[in-house]
Each structure stands twice: as C-alpha cells, then as structure tokens.
Design a protein around this motif. Structure first.
Motif, PDB file in Angstrom:
ATOM      1  N   LYS A  81       0.829  -1.204   0.000  1.00 10.48           N
ATOM      2  CA  LYS A  81       0.000   0.000   0.000  1.00 10.48           C
ATOM      3  C   LYS A  81       0.867   1.259   0.000  1.00 10.48           C
ATOM      4  N   TYR A 134      -7.646   6.458  -0.708  1.00  9.50           N
ATOM      5  CA  TYR A 134      -6.886   5.228  -0.462  1.00  9.50           C
ATOM      6  C   TYR A 134      -6.166   5.287   0.890  1.00  9.50           C
ATOM      7  N   LEU A 141      -4.167  -1.316  -8.406  1.00 11.77           N
ATOM      8  CA  LEU A 141      -5.288  -1.049  -7.504  1.00 11.77           C
ATOM      9  C   LEU A 141      -6.291  -2.200  -7.523  1.00 11.77           C
ATOM     10  N   GLU A 195      -9.106  -2.883  -4.763  1.00  8.57           N
ATOM     11  CA  GLU A 195      -9.730  -1.566  -4.866  1.00  8.57           C
ATOM     12  C   GLU A 195     -10.257  -1.324  -6.280  1.00  8.57           C
TER      13      GLU A 195
END
Length: 157
Positions: free
Chosen positions: A19, A79, A119, A124
């Motif tokens: 991340k 995010y 992503l 996501e």
C-alpha cells in the motif's frame, strides 16, 4: 523438465506492491500531472501573441490535465494516503519541453494503466475505475506534443 509451477506471467500482469509503495507511485503520477499543467501554461503563454486560437486550445487541454490531477489527488486521499507533490515549480517551467515530447503522453497512459491494475490487485476496483476514467479522458485529448507541433507548423508558414 518443466513443472506446473514455472508458469510465465504476462508482461501486462500488474505487479503486486504494498500500500505504501502504491501511494508513492500514485504521488509520482500526481507530480507528473502537475508537471504537465505547468507545461500547458508555459506553451499557452508562449503562443498567445502569435496564435490566440492555438493558445486557447493548449489552455483547454491544460484544464483537462488539472481535472486529472484532482482525480488523482482525491484517489490518494480515498486510499488513505497523503498527497505529496515533489515538483520544483521553476524546474517544471524551465523543462516544459519534456512534456511536449511525443513520448510523454504514451508513457503517462502506460503508468496509469499499470496503476489501475495494481489497484485492482490490491482489492480496490472502484479506485481502479477512476484511473480508467482518467485514461479514457486522455485518449480523447490531444497531447501537448501534437498541439505544439501543429502550432509550430502554422508559425513556420
């Protein structure tokens, strides 16, 4: 003898990143968009005295770049990250010709495409869809290189 574990990955398969790494990459993409904003402003100003129409077109596509940067900014916040712009403004103005290079737009699209895949891999899909929208908008836009080369051709007449 080849085993089932030696499966070759596609060159288009997204690389899995952490991340924090993904947030750094998104910030780099944001900085790239900011550099493009400065370049559009520089070229619009340079051409304003010679061709008002060309300057207006460059400024209009620069405004679309601003919208892309804003979407990236919101995406970073959504995010869970912080927007960090590592752009030196003077450097961006002095090196505007780098954005006007014909390879700039395809490289930007490649990076954004890679980010969308990363992503999706990170779970996501909604954020990846926002990146896809930026890519789609950029496909419909005229790159700065084309605007500048068309303006130079008109100025050379």
């Amino acid at each position: 003898m080849k085993t089932q574990t030696t499966v070759r990955r596609s060159k288009y398969a997204p690389s899995v990143v952490t991340k924090n790494d993904l947030l750094e990459l998104l910030n780099a993409d944001f900085t790239r968009e900011c550099r493009a904003i400065y370049a559009h402003a520089v070229y619009a100003e340079r051409t304003r005295s010679r061709d008002e129409g060309a300057a207006a077109r460059i400024a209009r596509y620069g405004q679309e770049t601003v919208l892309s940067a804003l979407v990236l900014c919101e995406l970073i916040y959504d995010y869970g990250g912080t927007v960090i712009n590592n752009l030196d403004e003077l450097n961006a103005v002095l090196n505007a010709d780098r954005v006007a290079d014909p390879g700039w737009a395809p490289e930007t699209a490649r990076r954004l495409h890679e980010r969308a895949g990363q992503l999706r891999s990170a779970g996501e899909p909604g954020l990846a869809k926002r990146i896809r929208r930026i890519i789609s908008a950029k496909k419909g836009a005229v790159p700065l290189a084309a605007l500048v080369s068309g303006q130079q051709a008109v100025a050379g007449r």
